[in-house]
Design an enzyme around this catalytic site. Structure first.
Site, PDB file in Angstrom:
ATOM      1  N   GLU A 115      45.574 -10.161  10.247  1.00  0.00           N
ATOM      2  CA  GLU A 115      46.073  -9.231  10.947  1.00  0.00           C
ATOM      3  C   GLU A 115      45.211  -8.569  12.419  1.00  0.00           C
ATOM      4  O   GLU A 115      44.643  -8.375  12.570  1.00  0.00           O
ATOM      5  CB  GLU A 115      45.637  -7.858  10.398  1.00  0.00           C
ATOM      6  CG  GLU A 115      46.811  -7.842   8.544  1.00  0.00           C
ATOM      7  CD  GLU A 115      46.829  -7.020   7.873  1.00  0.00           C
ATOM      8  OE1 GLU A 115      46.427  -5.590   8.232  1.00  0.00           O
ATOM      9  OE2 GLU A 115      45.796  -7.192   6.754  1.00  0.00           O
ATOM     10  N   HIS A 130      49.602   2.302   8.233  1.00  0.00           N
ATOM     11  CA  HIS A 130      50.889   1.563   8.505  1.00  0.00           C
ATOM     12  C   HIS A 130      51.725   1.861   8.856  1.00  0.00           C
ATOM     13  O   HIS A 130      53.140   1.712   8.836  1.00  0.00           O
ATOM     14  CB  HIS A 130      51.168   0.573   7.306  1.00  0.00           C
ATOM     15  CG  HIS A 130      50.147  -1.020   7.434  1.00  0.00           C
ATOM     16  ND1 HIS A 130      49.034  -0.817   7.914  1.00  0.00           N
ATOM     17  CD2 HIS A 130      49.348  -1.120   6.107  1.00  0.00           C
ATOM     18  CE1 HIS A 130      48.520  -2.296   7.339  1.00  0.00           C
ATOM     19  NE2 HIS A 130      48.235  -1.657   6.406  1.00  0.00           N
ATOM     20  N   HIS A 141      51.432  -8.797   8.444  1.00  0.00           N
ATOM     21  CA  HIS A 141      50.728  -8.333   7.020  1.00  0.00           C
ATOM     22  C   HIS A 141      50.951  -9.154   6.263  1.00  0.00           C
ATOM     23  O   HIS A 141      51.434  -9.035   5.123  1.00  0.00           O
ATOM     24  CB  HIS A 141      51.244  -6.964   7.262  1.00  0.00           C
ATOM     25  CG  HIS A 141      50.021  -6.168   5.680  1.00  0.00           C
ATOM     26  ND1 HIS A 141      49.949  -6.549   4.437  1.00  0.00           N
ATOM     27  CD2 HIS A 141      49.521  -5.089   5.733  1.00  0.00           C
ATOM     28  CE1 HIS A 141      48.841  -6.150   3.968  1.00  0.00           C
ATOM     29  NE2 HIS A 141      48.231  -5.073   4.836  1.00  0.00           N
TER      30      HIS A 141
END
Length: 351
Positions: free
Chosen positions: A313, A107, A179
Protein backbone atom coordinates in the site's frame (compact mmCIF):
# COMPACT_ATOMS: atom_id res chain seq x y z
CA UNK A 1 -1.19 -3.58 -32.59
CA UNK A 2 -1.54 -4.41 -28.87
CA UNK A 3 -5.03 -5.40 -27.78
CA UNK A 4 -6.87 -2.79 -25.71
CA UNK A 5 -10.56 -2.92 -24.80
CA UNK A 6 -13.08 -1.87 -22.16
CA UNK A 7 -16.14 -4.03 -21.44
CA UNK A 8 -19.01 -2.96 -19.18
CA UNK A 9 -21.05 -5.55 -17.25
CA UNK A 10 -23.40 -5.64 -14.26
CA UNK A 11 -22.04 -8.22 -11.82
CA UNK A 12 -24.60 -8.13 -9.00
CA UNK A 13 -26.32 -5.94 -6.47
CA UNK A 14 -25.60 -4.46 -3.06
CA UNK A 15 -28.64 -3.44 -1.02
CA UNK A 16 -30.71 -3.52 -4.18
CA UNK A 17 -28.35 -1.27 -6.17
CA UNK A 18 -26.68 -2.61 -9.29
CA UNK A 19 -22.91 -2.99 -9.21
CA UNK A 20 -21.23 -2.09 -12.49
CA UNK A 21 -17.88 -3.57 -13.43
CA UNK A 22 -15.43 -2.58 -16.15
CA UNK A 23 -13.06 -5.08 -17.71
CA UNK A 24 -10.00 -3.45 -19.23
CA UNK A 25 -7.55 -5.35 -21.43
CA UNK A 26 -4.16 -4.15 -22.60
CA UNK A 27 -1.39 -6.38 -23.87
CA UNK A 28 -1.52 -9.64 -21.87
CA UNK A 29 -3.26 -8.06 -18.85
CA UNK A 30 -6.99 -7.99 -18.12
CA UNK A 31 -8.38 -6.30 -15.01
CA UNK A 32 -11.89 -5.92 -13.61
CA UNK A 33 -12.87 -2.94 -11.44
CA UNK A 34 -16.29 -2.28 -9.93
CA UNK A 35 -18.20 0.79 -8.81
CA UNK A 36 -18.48 -0.36 -5.19
CA UNK A 37 -15.32 0.76 -3.40
CA UNK A 38 -13.61 1.35 -6.78
CA UNK A 39 -12.43 -2.17 -6.05
CA UNK A 40 -9.97 -4.00 -8.29
CA UNK A 41 -11.66 -7.41 -8.31
CA UNK A 42 -9.53 -9.32 -10.85
CA UNK A 43 -6.11 -9.16 -12.50
CA UNK A 44 -5.48 -11.86 -15.10
CA UNK A 45 -1.89 -12.59 -16.08
CA UNK A 46 -0.08 -15.44 -17.88
CA UNK A 47 2.90 -17.33 -16.49
CA UNK A 48 6.04 -18.29 -18.39
CA UNK A 49 4.14 -21.18 -20.02
CA UNK A 50 1.13 -19.07 -20.98
CA UNK A 51 -1.17 -20.29 -18.20
CA UNK A 52 -3.44 -17.44 -17.10
CA UNK A 53 -4.41 -16.95 -13.44
CA UNK A 54 -6.25 -14.28 -11.46
CA UNK A 55 -3.57 -12.90 -9.12
CA UNK A 56 -5.58 -10.76 -6.67
CA UNK A 57 -7.73 -11.96 -3.78
CA UNK A 58 -11.43 -11.14 -3.82
CA UNK A 59 -14.99 -12.44 -3.93
CA UNK A 60 -17.41 -13.59 -6.62
CA UNK A 61 -20.44 -11.89 -5.07
CA UNK A 62 -20.07 -8.09 -4.80
CA UNK A 63 -22.09 -8.15 -1.57
CA UNK A 64 -19.27 -10.17 0.05
CA UNK A 65 -17.06 -7.08 -0.09
CA UNK A 66 -19.46 -5.27 2.25
CA UNK A 67 -19.09 -7.40 5.34
CA UNK A 68 -15.92 -9.45 4.85
CA UNK A 69 -12.90 -7.94 6.64
CA UNK A 70 -9.82 -6.54 5.00
CA UNK A 71 -10.89 -4.02 2.32
CA UNK A 72 -9.74 -6.44 -0.40
CA UNK A 73 -8.90 -4.49 -3.55
CA UNK A 74 -10.52 -1.25 -2.37
CA UNK A 75 -9.54 2.41 -2.55
CA UNK A 76 -9.45 3.49 1.10
CA UNK A 77 -9.67 7.02 2.49
CA UNK A 78 -10.06 9.85 3.34
CA UNK A 79 -7.09 9.06 5.61
CA UNK A 80 -5.96 5.47 5.28
CA UNK A 81 -4.06 3.48 7.87
CA UNK A 82 -4.29 4.52 11.52
CA UNK A 83 -4.75 7.76 13.45
CA UNK A 84 -4.05 7.48 17.17
CA UNK A 85 -7.32 7.71 19.13
CA UNK A 86 -8.84 9.34 16.03
CA UNK A 87 -7.49 12.72 17.16
CA UNK A 88 -5.35 15.38 15.51
CA UNK A 89 -5.00 19.15 15.35
CA UNK A 90 -5.26 21.01 12.07
CA UNK A 91 -4.62 24.75 11.81
CA UNK A 92 -5.20 25.06 15.56
CA UNK A 93 -8.51 23.16 15.52
CA UNK A 94 -8.78 19.92 17.48
CA UNK A 95 -10.56 17.26 15.45
CA UNK A 96 -12.04 13.98 16.70
CA UNK A 97 -12.71 11.30 14.09
CA UNK A 98 -14.81 8.19 14.75
CA UNK A 99 -12.87 5.19 16.04
CA UNK A 100 -13.36 1.85 14.31
CA UNK A 101 -10.24 -0.14 15.23
CA UNK A 102 -10.38 -0.37 18.99
CA UNK A 103 -9.79 3.19 20.23
CA UNK A 104 -8.22 4.25 16.91
CA UNK A 105 -9.33 5.50 13.48
CA UNK A 106 -8.57 3.18 10.56
CA UNK A 107 -8.94 3.58 6.76
CA UNK A 108 -11.25 6.59 6.91
CA UNK A 109 -13.82 5.25 9.37
CA UNK A 110 -17.09 3.44 8.72
CA UNK A 111 -17.98 3.63 5.99
CA UNK A 112 -14.64 4.56 4.49
CA UNK A 113 -14.27 5.17 0.77
CA UNK A 114 -13.76 1.43 0.18
CA UNK A 115 -17.31 0.73 1.38
CA UNK A 116 -19.14 3.24 -0.84
CA UNK A 117 -20.37 3.46 -4.41
CA UNK A 118 -18.26 5.53 -6.81
CA UNK A 119 -19.38 6.93 -10.18
CA UNK A 120 -17.60 5.42 -13.18
CA UNK A 121 -16.36 7.39 -16.19
CA UNK A 122 -14.82 5.11 -18.85
CA UNK A 123 -12.36 6.55 -21.36
CA UNK A 124 -11.84 4.18 -24.32
CA UNK A 125 -9.21 6.46 -25.88
CA UNK A 126 -7.02 6.11 -22.79
CA UNK A 127 -8.10 2.50 -22.10
CA UNK A 128 -9.00 3.65 -18.59
CA UNK A 129 -11.87 4.10 -16.18
CA UNK A 130 -12.01 6.97 -13.68
CA UNK A 131 -14.09 6.49 -10.54
CA UNK A 132 -15.37 9.62 -8.78
CA UNK A 133 -16.47 10.13 -5.17
CA UNK A 134 -17.95 13.22 -3.51
CA UNK A 135 -17.04 13.43 0.19
CA UNK A 136 -18.85 16.36 1.86
CA UNK A 137 -17.52 18.67 4.55
CA UNK A 138 -17.86 16.88 7.89
CA UNK A 139 -17.85 13.39 6.34
CA UNK A 140 -16.60 11.16 9.20
CA UNK A 141 -15.86 14.55 10.84
CA UNK A 142 -13.12 15.41 8.33
CA UNK A 143 -13.04 19.11 7.44
CA UNK A 144 -13.60 20.20 3.85
CA UNK A 145 -15.51 18.88 0.86
CA UNK A 146 -13.28 16.45 -1.00
CA UNK A 147 -13.67 15.46 -4.64
CA UNK A 148 -11.76 12.21 -5.05
CA UNK A 149 -10.91 10.16 -8.13
CA UNK A 150 -9.28 6.81 -8.80
CA UNK A 151 -8.23 6.09 -12.38
CA UNK A 152 -7.30 2.59 -13.54
CA UNK A 153 -5.51 2.32 -16.89
CA UNK A 154 -3.93 -0.62 -18.70
CA UNK A 155 -1.42 0.39 -21.34
CA UNK A 156 -0.65 -1.41 -24.57
CA UNK A 157 2.21 -3.33 -22.97
CA UNK A 158 -0.03 -4.62 -20.18
CA UNK A 159 1.18 -2.35 -17.37
CA UNK A 160 -1.43 -1.26 -14.82
CA UNK A 161 -1.46 2.40 -13.82
CA UNK A 162 -3.50 3.60 -10.84
CA UNK A 163 -3.80 7.28 -9.99
CA UNK A 164 -5.66 8.48 -6.88
CA UNK A 165 -6.29 12.23 -6.76
CA UNK A 166 -8.29 14.68 -4.66
CA UNK A 167 -9.04 18.38 -4.30
CA UNK A 168 -10.64 20.20 -1.39
CA UNK A 169 -12.42 23.48 -0.65
CA UNK A 170 -11.02 23.67 2.89
CA UNK A 171 -7.78 22.60 4.53
CA UNK A 172 -7.97 18.88 5.33
CA UNK A 173 -5.83 15.74 5.47
CA UNK A 174 -5.66 13.05 2.79
CA UNK A 175 -3.94 9.67 2.53
CA UNK A 176 -5.74 7.49 -0.01
CA UNK A 177 -4.43 3.99 -0.70
CA UNK A 178 -5.02 0.95 -2.88
CA UNK A 179 -5.64 -1.98 -0.51
CA UNK A 180 -5.26 -4.99 -2.83
CA UNK A 181 -3.85 -8.41 -1.96
CA UNK A 182 -1.55 -10.10 -4.47
CA UNK A 183 -0.86 -13.79 -4.90
CA UNK A 184 1.31 -14.16 -7.97
CA UNK A 185 0.82 -17.91 -8.15
CA UNK A 186 -2.94 -17.36 -8.45
CA UNK A 187 -5.43 -16.16 -5.87
CA UNK A 188 -6.47 -19.71 -4.91
CA UNK A 189 -2.94 -21.13 -4.55
CA UNK A 190 -2.52 -20.78 -0.78
CA UNK A 191 0.29 -19.13 1.16
CA UNK A 192 2.55 -16.50 -0.43
CA UNK A 193 5.46 -17.21 1.92
CA UNK A 194 7.57 -18.75 -0.89
CA UNK A 195 7.09 -15.74 -3.17
CA UNK A 196 10.01 -13.33 -3.32
CA UNK A 197 10.01 -9.63 -2.60
CA UNK A 198 12.36 -6.66 -2.80
CA UNK A 199 11.33 -3.33 -1.21
CA UNK A 200 13.62 -0.35 -1.67
CA UNK A 201 13.26 1.09 1.82
CA UNK A 202 16.02 1.69 4.34
CA UNK A 203 13.88 2.60 7.40
CA UNK A 204 10.54 1.73 8.97
CA UNK A 205 8.22 3.38 11.46
CA UNK A 206 8.29 1.71 14.88
CA UNK A 207 4.84 1.04 16.32
CA UNK A 208 3.15 0.25 19.61
CA UNK A 209 1.40 -3.10 20.21
CA UNK A 210 -1.73 -1.41 18.76
CA UNK A 211 0.23 -0.59 15.56
CA UNK A 212 0.38 3.17 16.23
CA UNK A 213 3.69 4.83 15.26
CA UNK A 214 5.84 5.83 18.22
CA UNK A 215 7.42 8.61 16.14
CA UNK A 216 10.73 6.80 15.83
CA UNK A 217 11.99 5.91 12.35
CA UNK A 218 14.50 3.07 12.59
CA UNK A 219 16.89 1.41 10.11
CA UNK A 220 15.64 -1.86 8.60
CA UNK A 221 19.15 -3.33 8.53
CA UNK A 222 19.35 -6.40 10.72
CA UNK A 223 15.56 -6.63 11.14
CA UNK A 224 12.83 -8.74 9.50
CA UNK A 225 11.84 -5.58 7.58
CA UNK A 226 14.93 -5.47 5.38
CA UNK A 227 13.88 -6.44 1.86
CA UNK A 228 16.51 -4.39 0.05
CA UNK A 229 18.06 -7.68 -1.04
CA UNK A 230 15.29 -9.92 -2.41
CA UNK A 231 14.21 -12.84 -0.30
CA UNK A 232 11.16 -14.97 0.32
CA UNK A 233 8.29 -13.36 2.21
CA UNK A 234 8.32 -16.22 4.71
CA UNK A 235 12.01 -16.08 5.59
CA UNK A 236 11.54 -13.91 8.69
CA UNK A 237 7.76 -13.62 8.88
CA UNK A 238 7.60 -15.33 12.28
CA UNK A 239 9.79 -12.60 13.76
CA UNK A 240 7.98 -9.61 12.26
CA UNK A 241 5.27 -9.50 14.95
CA UNK A 242 4.61 -11.45 18.17
CA UNK A 243 2.02 -13.66 16.44
CA UNK A 244 3.76 -13.53 13.05
CA UNK A 245 2.96 -11.63 9.88
CA UNK A 246 3.82 -8.23 8.43
CA UNK A 247 1.74 -5.08 8.84
CA UNK A 248 4.37 -2.34 8.79
CA UNK A 249 5.14 0.94 7.06
CA UNK A 250 8.51 0.98 5.30
CA UNK A 251 10.13 4.32 4.45
CA UNK A 252 11.82 4.87 1.10
CA UNK A 253 15.38 6.09 0.87
CA UNK A 254 14.45 8.97 -1.44
CA UNK A 255 11.15 10.89 -1.49
CA UNK A 256 10.66 13.90 -3.73
CA UNK A 257 7.19 13.27 -5.14
CA UNK A 258 8.54 11.72 -8.34
CA UNK A 259 7.81 8.22 -9.59
CA UNK A 260 10.48 5.80 -8.45
CA UNK A 261 10.90 2.05 -8.22
CA UNK A 262 9.31 0.96 -4.94
CA UNK A 263 9.29 -2.82 -5.00
CA UNK A 264 9.74 -5.97 -7.05
CA UNK A 265 7.83 -9.17 -6.42
CA UNK A 266 7.73 -12.57 -8.10
CA UNK A 267 6.52 -16.14 -7.78
CA UNK A 268 9.57 -18.26 -8.66
CA UNK A 269 7.46 -21.29 -9.59
CA UNK A 270 5.32 -19.58 -12.25
CA UNK A 271 7.54 -16.64 -13.19
CA UNK A 272 4.74 -14.11 -12.66
CA UNK A 273 5.95 -10.89 -11.13
CA UNK A 274 5.90 -7.13 -11.23
CA UNK A 275 7.87 -4.00 -10.62
CA UNK A 276 5.93 -1.37 -8.64
CA UNK A 277 6.64 2.33 -9.16
CA UNK A 278 5.24 4.99 -6.80
CA UNK A 279 5.48 8.68 -5.90
CA UNK A 280 4.81 8.14 -2.17
CA UNK A 281 7.25 8.25 0.79
CA UNK A 282 6.23 4.91 2.27
CA UNK A 283 4.61 1.56 1.63
CA UNK A 284 2.59 -0.58 4.03
CA UNK A 285 3.63 -4.20 3.62
CA UNK A 286 0.81 -6.42 4.88
CA UNK A 287 0.50 -10.21 4.63
CA UNK A 288 -3.30 -10.35 5.00
CA UNK A 289 -2.93 -11.59 8.57
CA UNK A 290 -6.65 -11.30 9.37
CA UNK A 291 -7.40 -14.39 7.26
CA UNK A 292 -5.25 -16.45 9.63
CA UNK A 293 -7.66 -15.72 12.47
CA UNK A 294 -10.76 -15.79 10.28
CA UNK A 295 -10.46 -18.01 7.17
CA UNK A 296 -12.79 -16.71 4.46
CA UNK A 297 -14.20 -18.15 1.24
CA UNK A 298 -13.02 -16.19 -1.78
CA UNK A 299 -13.45 -16.38 -5.54
CA UNK A 300 -14.13 -19.77 -7.12
CA UNK A 301 -14.69 -21.29 -3.66
CA UNK A 302 -11.06 -20.77 -2.63
CA UNK A 303 -10.40 -20.67 1.11
CA UNK A 304 -8.16 -17.77 2.11
CA UNK A 305 -6.28 -18.83 5.26
CA UNK A 306 -2.74 -18.16 6.52
CA UNK A 307 -0.89 -15.51 4.49
CA UNK A 308 -2.95 -16.01 1.30
CA UNK A 309 -1.80 -12.71 -0.22
CA UNK A 310 0.34 -9.64 0.33
CA UNK A 311 -0.41 -5.93 0.05
CA UNK A 312 1.95 -3.12 -0.94
CA UNK A 313 0.00 0.00 0.00
CA UNK A 314 1.93 3.03 -1.23
CA UNK A 315 1.18 5.84 1.19
CA UNK A 316 2.19 8.58 3.58
CA UNK A 317 3.05 7.29 7.02
CA UNK A 318 0.37 6.17 9.52
CA UNK A 319 -0.69 8.75 12.13
CA UNK A 320 1.11 11.47 10.16
CA UNK A 321 -1.11 14.33 11.43
CA UNK A 322 0.30 13.71 14.93
CA UNK A 323 3.96 13.63 13.88
CA UNK A 324 5.26 16.95 12.45
CA UNK A 325 8.50 15.26 11.36
CA UNK A 326 6.64 12.86 9.03
CA UNK A 327 5.93 13.98 5.42
CA UNK A 328 2.86 16.22 5.44
CA UNK A 329 -0.61 14.90 4.62
CA UNK A 330 -2.26 18.35 4.66
CA UNK A 331 -4.18 19.34 1.53
CA UNK A 332 -5.24 22.95 0.97
CA UNK A 333 -7.61 24.57 -1.53
CA UNK A 334 -5.93 25.01 -4.89
CA UNK A 335 -3.68 21.96 -4.38
CA UNK A 336 -4.11 18.48 -5.84
CA UNK A 337 -3.38 15.35 -3.86
CA UNK A 338 -1.90 12.59 -6.04
CA UNK A 339 -0.93 9.03 -5.22
CA UNK A 340 0.35 7.32 -8.36
CA UNK A 341 1.18 3.63 -8.78
CA UNK A 342 2.38 1.66 -11.79
CA UNK A 343 2.66 -2.13 -11.94
CA UNK A 344 4.89 -3.39 -14.75
CA UNK A 345 4.15 -7.10 -15.04
CA UNK A 346 6.39 -9.92 -16.16
CA UNK A 347 5.66 -13.56 -16.96
CA UNK A 348 9.21 -14.85 -16.49
CA UNK A 349 10.66 -12.90 -13.59
CA UNK A 350 13.39 -13.93 -11.16
CA UNK A 351 14.72 -12.12 -8.10
Amino acid sequence: MALSTIEHVVIGTIDGKEVDAYRITGGETTIEVMTYGAILTRVLRPDRNGKVEDIVLGYDNPASYVNNPGNAGAICGRFSNRINLGRFTLEGEKIQLPTNSGPHHLHGGLPGYGKRFWLADPNPEQNSVTFRLHSPDGDQNYPGTLEATATYRVDGMGALELTMEAVTDKTTIVNMIYHGYWNLAGHASGSVTDQKLCILADHYTLVTPEKIPTGEIAPVEGTPFDFNKPHSIGDMIADAWPDGGYDHNLCHTVYDGKMRLTARACDPASGRGFELYSNQPGVQFYTANHFKALPTEGKDGALYETYPGFALETQHYPDSPNHPDFPSVTLKPGETYSNRMKFVFSKDMAL
